[in-house]
Design a protein around this motif. Sequence first.
Motif, PDB file in Angstrom:
ATOM      1  N   CYS A  28      -1.594   6.339  -5.399  1.00  0.00           N
ATOM      2  CA  CYS A  28      -0.581   7.291  -4.948  1.00  0.00           C
ATOM      3  C   CYS A  28      -0.927   7.838  -3.571  1.00  0.00           C
ATOM      4  N   SER A  29       0.089   8.304  -2.865  1.00  0.00           N
ATOM      5  CA  SER A  29      -0.116   8.908  -1.547  1.00  0.00           C
ATOM      6  C   SER A  29       0.716  10.180  -1.456  1.00  0.00           C
ATOM      7  N   PHE A  30       0.091  11.234  -0.935  1.00  0.00           N
ATOM      8  CA  PHE A  30       0.801  12.495  -0.707  1.00  0.00           C
ATOM      9  C   PHE A  30       1.062  12.603   0.791  1.00  0.00           C
ATOM     10  N   ALA A  63      -2.010  -5.044  -1.324  1.00  0.00           N
ATOM     11  CA  ALA A  63      -2.970  -4.964  -0.218  1.00  0.00           C
ATOM     12  C   ALA A  63      -3.461  -3.517  -0.107  1.00  0.00           C
ATOM     13  N   GLY A  64      -3.922  -2.980  -1.251  1.00  0.00           N
ATOM     14  CA  GLY A  64      -4.429  -1.603  -1.278  1.00  0.00           C
ATOM     15  C   GLY A  64      -5.608  -1.485  -0.328  1.00  0.00           C
ATOM     16  N   ARG A  65      -5.642  -0.408   0.441  1.00  0.00           N
ATOM     17  CA  ARG A  65      -6.679  -0.269   1.460  1.00  0.00           C
ATOM     18  C   ARG A  65      -7.640   0.860   1.140  1.00  0.00           C
ATOM     19  N   GLY A  66      -8.921   0.599   1.407  1.00  0.00           N
ATOM     20  CA  GLY A  66      -9.928   1.636   1.258  1.00  0.00           C
ATOM     21  C   GLY A  66     -10.402   2.063   2.633  1.00  0.00           C
ATOM     22  N   ARG A  67     -11.422   2.903   2.681  1.00  0.00           N
ATOM     23  CA  ARG A  67     -11.959   3.336   3.972  1.00  0.00           C
ATOM     24  C   ARG A  67     -12.595   2.144   4.676  1.00  0.00           C
ATOM     25  N   ARG A  68     -12.667   2.244   5.983  1.00  0.00           N
ATOM     26  CA  ARG A  68     -13.306   1.250   6.845  1.00  0.00           C
ATOM     27  C   ARG A  68     -12.784  -0.167   6.594  1.00  0.00           C
ATOM     28  N   SER A 102       0.851  -1.184   0.000  1.00  0.00           N
ATOM     29  CA  SER A 102       0.000   0.000   0.000  1.00  0.00           C
ATOM     30  C   SER A 102       0.894   1.245   0.000  1.00  0.00           C
ATOM     31  N   THR A 103       0.598   2.182  -0.883  1.00  0.00           N
ATOM     32  CA  THR A 103       1.418   3.409  -0.924  1.00  0.00           C
ATOM     33  C   THR A 103       1.230   4.221   0.361  1.00  0.00           C
ATOM     34  N   ASN A 104       0.039   4.109   0.995  1.00  0.00           N
ATOM     35  CA  ASN A 104      -0.152   4.837   2.261  1.00  0.00           C
ATOM     36  C   ASN A 104       0.816   4.308   3.318  1.00  0.00           C
ATOM     37  N   LYS A 105       1.028   2.997   3.309  1.00  0.00           N
ATOM     38  CA  LYS A 105       1.923   2.382   4.297  1.00  0.00           C
ATOM     39  C   LYS A 105       3.343   2.920   4.080  1.00  0.00           C
ATOM     40  N   VAL A 126      -2.512  11.521   2.348  1.00  0.00           N
ATOM     41  CA  VAL A 126      -3.711  11.496   1.514  1.00  0.00           C
ATOM     42  C   VAL A 126      -3.469  10.461   0.413  1.00  0.00           C
ATOM     43  N   GLY A 127      -4.124   9.311   0.543  1.00  0.00           N
ATOM     44  CA  GLY A 127      -3.942   8.240  -0.443  1.00  0.00           C
ATOM     45  C   GLY A 127      -5.083   8.263  -1.435  1.00  0.00           C
ATOM     46  N   THR A 128      -4.747   8.152  -2.713  1.00  0.00           N
ATOM     47  CA  THR A 128      -5.771   8.239  -3.747  1.00  0.00           C
ATOM     48  C   THR A 128      -5.661   7.063  -4.709  1.00  0.00           C
ATOM     49  N   GLY A 129      -6.790   6.455  -4.979  1.00  0.00           N
ATOM     50  CA  GLY A 129      -6.841   5.400  -5.994  1.00  0.00           C
ATOM     51  C   GLY A 129      -7.758   5.856  -7.117  1.00  0.00           C
ATOM     52  N   ILE A 130      -7.276   5.756  -8.354  1.00  0.00           N
ATOM     53  CA  ILE A 130      -8.100   6.161  -9.509  1.00  0.00           C
ATOM     54  C   ILE A 130      -8.173   4.979 -10.478  1.00  0.00           C
ATOM     55  N   PHE A 176     -10.821  -3.341   0.939  1.00  0.00           N
ATOM     56  CA  PHE A 176      -9.646  -3.447   0.078  1.00  0.00           C
ATOM     57  C   PHE A 176      -9.819  -2.487  -1.092  1.00  0.00           C
ATOM     58  N   TRP A 177      -8.702  -2.123  -1.730  1.00  0.00           N
ATOM     59  CA  TRP A 177      -8.789  -1.287  -2.922  1.00  0.00           C
ATOM     60  C   TRP A 177      -8.192  -2.064  -4.069  1.00  0.00           C
ATOM     61  N   PHE A 178      -9.013  -2.344  -5.065  1.00  0.00           N
ATOM     62  CA  PHE A 178      -8.592  -3.125  -6.228  1.00  0.00           C
ATOM     63  C   PHE A 178      -7.492  -2.344  -6.972  1.00  0.00           C
ATOM     64  N   ALA A 193     -13.045   6.717  -8.296  1.00  0.00           N
ATOM     65  CA  ALA A 193     -11.839   7.044  -7.523  1.00  0.00           C
ATOM     66  C   ALA A 193     -12.220   7.234  -6.067  1.00  0.00           C
ATOM     67  N   GLY A 194     -11.252   7.008  -5.184  1.00  0.00           N
ATOM     68  CA  GLY A 194     -11.507   7.182  -3.756  1.00  0.00           C
ATOM     69  C   GLY A 194     -10.270   7.705  -3.044  1.00  0.00           C
ATOM     70  N   ILE A 195     -10.506   8.262  -1.876  1.00  0.00           N
ATOM     71  CA  ILE A 195      -9.411   8.887  -1.115  1.00  0.00           C
ATOM     72  C   ILE A 195      -9.421   8.337   0.310  1.00  0.00           C
ATOM     73  N   LEU A 196      -8.256   7.962   0.776  1.00  0.00           N
ATOM     74  CA  LEU A 196      -8.124   7.480   2.160  1.00  0.00           C
ATOM     75  C   LEU A 196      -7.103   8.377   2.863  1.00  0.00           C
ATOM     76  N   THR A 197      -7.606   9.163   3.825  1.00  0.00           N
ATOM     77  CA  THR A 197      -6.723  10.081   4.541  1.00  0.00           C
ATOM     78  C   THR A 197      -6.359   9.490   5.891  1.00  0.00           C
TER      79      THR A 197
HETATM   80  C1  BTN Z   1     -11.897   4.527  -0.488  1.00  0.00           C
HETATM   81  O1  BTN Z   1     -12.652   5.067  -1.269  1.00  0.00           O
HETATM   82  O2  BTN Z   1     -12.288   3.610   0.255  1.00  0.00           O
HETATM   83  C2  BTN Z   1     -10.468   5.003  -0.402  1.00  0.00           C
HETATM   84  C3  BTN Z   1      -9.583   4.298  -1.397  1.00  0.00           C
HETATM   85  C4  BTN Z   1      -8.145   4.763  -1.337  1.00  0.00           C
HETATM   86  C5  BTN Z   1      -7.231   3.897  -2.169  1.00  0.00           C
HETATM   87  C6  BTN Z   1      -5.847   4.467  -2.246  1.00  0.00           C
HETATM   88  S1  BTN Z   1      -4.845   3.666  -3.452  1.00  0.00           S
HETATM   89  C7  BTN Z   1      -3.445   4.490  -2.877  1.00  0.00           C
HETATM   90  C8  BTN Z   1      -3.536   4.527  -1.382  1.00  0.00           C
HETATM   91  N1  BTN Z   1      -2.969   3.332  -0.802  1.00  0.00           N
HETATM   92  C9  BTN Z   1      -3.887   2.569  -0.223  1.00  0.00           C
HETATM   93  O3  BTN Z   1      -3.676   1.472   0.326  1.00  0.00           O
HETATM   94  N2  BTN Z   1      -5.084   3.168  -0.296  1.00  0.00           N
HETATM   95  C10 BTN Z   1      -5.015   4.441  -0.977  1.00  0.00           C
END
Ligand code: BTN
Length: 334
Positions: free
Chosen positions: A137-139, A118-123, A92-95, A207-211, A126-128, A189-193
């Motif tokens: 990406c993560s800022f 193992a991309g992560r979404g909110r709650r 995960s880029t957030n990690k 700030v992690g973003t998946g598009i 998983f993030w495909f 797209a989604g954002i995980l802060t």
């Molecule tokens: C959501 O809508 O649930 C948030 C999704 C966020 C996914 C991104 S992908 C890049 C970054 N790394 C992660 O593991 N998650 C965020």
Amino acid sequence: MPAKDNILSLLAAQRGAWVSGESMGRDMKLSRAAIWKHVRKLRDEGHRIDSARKKGYRFEEAADLLSSAELSRALVATAIGRKIFSIPRTESTNKIAKELAADGAPDGTIVVAEEQTAGRGRRGRFWFSPVRLGIYCSFLLRPTLTPAQAPQLTLLAAVALAEAITDVTQLNVTIKWPNDIEADGRKIAGILTEISTGMDLIDYVVVGTGINVNIPRDAFPQEISERASSLLAETRRTYSRTSILQAYVERFDRNYRLLGVAGFAPILARWKELSSIIGKRVLIDAVSSTVEGTVKDIGADGVLLLEDAAGAMHRVFSGDISFLSGGEMINGAY
Ligand code: BTN
């Protein structure tokens, strides 16, 4: 330069023309079998290279890779992206961004990966994150904000992302509170802060973003296939991920500076325009409870203000929102 990269530059310099494996082998002192092995690796990386017996190899198109060199070239003027780590594959880029933060990496550091295992979404979802088909990406930010102001950054990111996507693709997108970007009711797209706080101020925010960029509609796992979509699925076109990420970083950078000089009000105003949520009847599934009512406003701190049937006001920090129409739920979350 490694042999593989050498072959790539040699073929790219003669784009569209056939180059024999024999002549490359001679120039580089490699066997024809070794050249073939390197070409296969280049194809695995996404470069389009033709091959034909008796002719050799022909370079068609470079892979759309999210290389830090390419991104840095395009982002000379932005504070976001002063340092870019681009990695082929990670959990995960957030990690990674959080690890870099702990090592003292500066404000504006970007981590971007071609694939997440193992991309992560909110709650905890998983993030495909299939290889090279999306942007992951993560800022890393070190703003002078209090922890209570952190939701502002998520809303700021959602505005930047929605505008960047529309700029590049002309697709009409909306923001679904708090941070989903949707096209035609499907999430693209989604954002995980994630936040680490100091005594009074934020230590850092990631700030992690998946598009979902070039993901074919039928490639989504079944459990999200109804609710997820991609830019490709919505517009029937593929896009350069570099161009989209560049547009997003530029918008994010502009809004981040604006937040510093003008505060959150102009960003919030734009968020409201893009979300068209005010006045809607909704059901919110927050972590420990659900609440139903009409959205009255988004507070100055980015919190959703909801009025229930009894007229009581609720401040909702996060949750999954569903729109209600005549008592019916018309969409859910993923
Ligand atoms: C959501 O809508 O649930 C948030 C999704 C966020 C996914 C991104 S992908 C890049 C970054 N790394 C992660 O593991 N998650 C965020």
